[in-house]
Enzyme design. Structure first.
Site, PDB file in Angstrom:
ATOM      1  N   TYR A   5       0.835  -1.204   0.000  1.00 13.59           N
ATOM      2  CA  TYR A   5       0.000   0.000   0.000  1.00 13.59           C
ATOM      3  C   TYR A   5       0.872   1.257   0.000  1.00 13.59           C
ATOM      4  O   TYR A   5       2.042   1.207   0.398  1.00 13.59           O
ATOM      5  CB  TYR A   5      -0.899  -0.014   1.245  1.00 13.59           C
ATOM      6  CG  TYR A   5      -2.144   0.833   1.119  1.00 13.59           C
ATOM      7  CD1 TYR A   5      -3.034   0.640   0.083  1.00 13.59           C
ATOM      8  CD2 TYR A   5      -2.427   1.832   2.051  1.00 13.59           C
ATOM      9  CE1 TYR A   5      -4.181   1.410  -0.024  1.00 13.59           C
ATOM     10  CE2 TYR A   5      -3.574   2.605   1.959  1.00 13.59           C
ATOM     11  CZ  TYR A   5      -4.441   2.395   0.906  1.00 13.59           C
ATOM     12  OH  TYR A   5      -5.572   3.158   0.801  1.00 13.59           O
ATOM     13  N   GLY A  31      -9.870   4.131  -7.523  1.00 10.76           N
ATOM     14  CA  GLY A  31      -9.398   2.752  -7.472  1.00 10.76           C
ATOM     15  C   GLY A  31      -9.069   2.262  -8.862  1.00 10.76           C
ATOM     16  O   GLY A  31      -9.402   2.934  -9.858  1.00 10.76           O
ATOM     17  N   GLY A  32      -8.405   1.103  -8.937  1.00 11.62           N
ATOM     18  CA  GLY A  32      -8.012   0.566 -10.248  1.00 11.62           C
ATOM     19  C   GLY A  32      -8.148  -0.941 -10.281  1.00 11.62           C
ATOM     20  O   GLY A  32      -7.187  -1.656 -10.515  1.00 11.62           O
ATOM     21  N   MET A  33      -9.375  -1.414 -10.052  1.00  9.40           N
ATOM     22  CA  MET A  33      -9.610  -2.852  -9.937  1.00  9.40           C
ATOM     23  C   MET A  33      -9.118  -3.653 -11.136  1.00  9.40           C
ATOM     24  O   MET A  33      -8.669  -4.785 -10.989  1.00  9.40           O
ATOM     25  CB  MET A  33     -11.103  -3.110  -9.722  1.00  9.40           C
ATOM     26  CG  MET A  33     -11.540  -2.914  -8.282  1.00  9.40           C
ATOM     27  SD  MET A  33     -13.345  -2.792  -8.092  1.00  9.40           S
ATOM     28  CE  MET A  33     -13.919  -4.077  -9.216  1.00  9.40           C
TER      29      MET A  33
END
Lengths: 350, 350
Positions: A68, A260-262
């Site tokens: 992270y 976000g960048g799923m």
């Protein structure tokens, strides 16, 4: 009296306080251990908290893995969100008192433990008359949704927003907060077998339009914009083609906020969308947003938490379906939290 | 006296006024014709202008081809930029007088002609003590550079900006305006045979650092940032890989403004740059910027043109190398303006 009290506290704490500790980064199942953790007597500006419930969020997992963008010093207790009850306060503490429910102001507190002493400044009171799981999960996803809807375009009732990953924690919070403001939501979901029941569930939360990624690409999308205005805001948690498709439907001068960048794919924008449609792109990260304000603009955080708790109390903001497990069952909870498509939030009950 | 004067004007105009007219969209060499154009006597709020010089910009060509995002009604006179001298004014005109130099306030005026009557509101006075070519080319590229440097981040002396296509008209104006403000420029150019002479030329304009697209990808870029701060602003006129590379060097929270897409490739951004580096992306189009302000915020346009003309007068803002040709030679000028790598601005002299 005092020495006895101290002794009691000390022994009570050292006996009872346990936490999910990791001493090095790695796979949560390997590196997290349920251990006794020290709980000191609260100093002047400290608060002793008995944790009640704390969710397992994807970013908590990434933090343990060490991948992270924000990592607390090691050894650390896992978890960044949750609700606890105040059991004791230092003599200069004014903002909370015994019996109050509190949540972390920002990330990094380590919420997967039974009890802890935190600085007063790191905590924020929440009402204790709202559902426990609502309070335990108010700090990350609903806060993200709240900021997405507040900080990028001035939206009025009747305006519309579009989002992908609409079934995510943030997605569901966007639907509900937008509905409470009279803002129309266009919600993109992945096609799946149980699509009708998902559509119904999101509609029950207040979703105005639910469309699949496939439908998003079809010319029939223009029919939708006979019924509602083009969105001034798009919320992106996916990346890749889907995001470029979503961008196409944005109103002139609108904004797309990526949180976000799923799909693990970048965001691709035609130059013409930037120049001739005047779209703007930016990112949002609740951890950073709170970090920047925790000590300088606490009032803005307080107002947000108050607004969100009001919605929770009125039943207008309900958390996604969850499974609650005792802290001792953390292994299973961690495993389930990392199982794709299970889509039930795992909540540790202390 | 009056009838005679009118007659004189009328016959003078109808005899002398010629313009490059297109009645349909298509290749400029095919559809543009040098024709007589009517010049009426200026009405109350109108101004009669003898055009002096007008450049051929890429967007002028796209407009004739019909591929531009803004197209005037047909038939139309080509050209959107240039300088003229006022030869007569309607009786209510107050902002300009005979002998003044004027430039168009916004696009679509049709500047490739010897003479015309325009509304007073469509013109803006410029000083007549600056070089003709400077005045003729102040309205598009220098205005774009001025807005790029003014509108997106608060820059202070010592701050840096990065741009690609640094040898373009806008690129050269960015270098010079930034230098006049004490702002460091990092200028990306394509590698080429005559690179050393290009580097020298851009440095002579005030470029602090000139690097090739190849160098931009090298780890040695970090050495550059020992000498100057990371850029808070990036200006993109290319698209594709080069733009993603440029974005990597942007400071935390910086902005990238796209004003062109020479590579005809989209802009691709890693999700992490948006979320964790908090970069912002938007586009800029001078045509739209002026259109939005021409009638509501003329003072902002006036200030910009005044600032730019001051720089031109002081020799701090010189136009790119140009070839000046009489209007009659328009075919050759058009051809040269569309020849790749010629990189000399074609200016029509009326």
């Amino acid at each position: 009296m005092w020495p006895g009290l101290r002794l009691f506290r000390s022994s009570y704490s050292s006996l009872a306080a346990r936490g999910l500790v990791y001493e090095k980064h790695g796979e949560p199942a390997q590196v997290l251990q349920l251990k006794n953790v020290d709980v000191a007597h609260p100093a002047d500006y400290e608060v002793q908290v008995k944790m009640l419930a704390a969710p397992i969020n994807p970013s908590d997992i990434n933090m343990v893995q060490g991948t992270y963008a924000f990592l607390p010093p090691l050894p650390a207790v896992g978890g960044n969100e949750g609700v606890g009850v105040v059991v004791d306060v230092g003599r200069h503490v004014t903002s909370v008192r015994r019996g109050d429910w509190v949540v972390p102001v920002e990330a990094g507190l380590g919420t997967w433990r039974t009890e802890a002493v935190f600085s007063e400044a790191s905590l924020m009171r929440v009402p204790s008359d709202i559902p426990l799981v609502g309070a335990a999960t108010v700090s990350v996803n609903p806060c993200t949704a709240y900021r997405l809807l507040s900080d990028y375009e001035t939206l009025r009732p009747g305006d519309s927003v579009i989002q992908n990953a609409s079934n995510s924690g943030v997605g569901q919070a966007v639907i509900q907060i937008a509905a409470s403001l009279g803002i129309t939501t266009i919600n993109i979901v992945r096609d799946r077998e149980e699509l009708p029941s998902l559509v119904r569930r999101l509609q029950d939360l207040g979703a105005d339009h639910v469309i699949t990624e496939d439908q998003l690409r079809k010319p029939e999308m223009k029919d939708l914009f006979k019924k509602c205005p083009r969105p001034r805001l798009a919320f992106n948690c996916v990346g890749g083609k889907n995001t470029t498709e979503m961008l196409r439907h944005l109103d002139y001068g609108g904004s797309m906020v990526t949180y976000g960048g799923m799909a693990k794919q970048p965001v691709t924008i035609p130059v013409s969308a930037l120049i001739f449609k005047n779209v703007k792109l930016c990112g949002f990260w609740i951890t950073q947003w709170k970090k920047e304000r925790a000590h300088t603009d606490r009032e803005e955080i307080t107002k947000m938490i108050r607004d969100l708790c009001d919605l929770i109390r009125r039943g207008r903001l309900v958390p996604p379906p969850s499974t609650q497990r005792p802290l001792e069952d953390f292994s299973r909870a961690l495993q389930d939290s990392q199982t794709p498509f299970l889509s039930r939030k795992q909540i540790l009950i202390m």
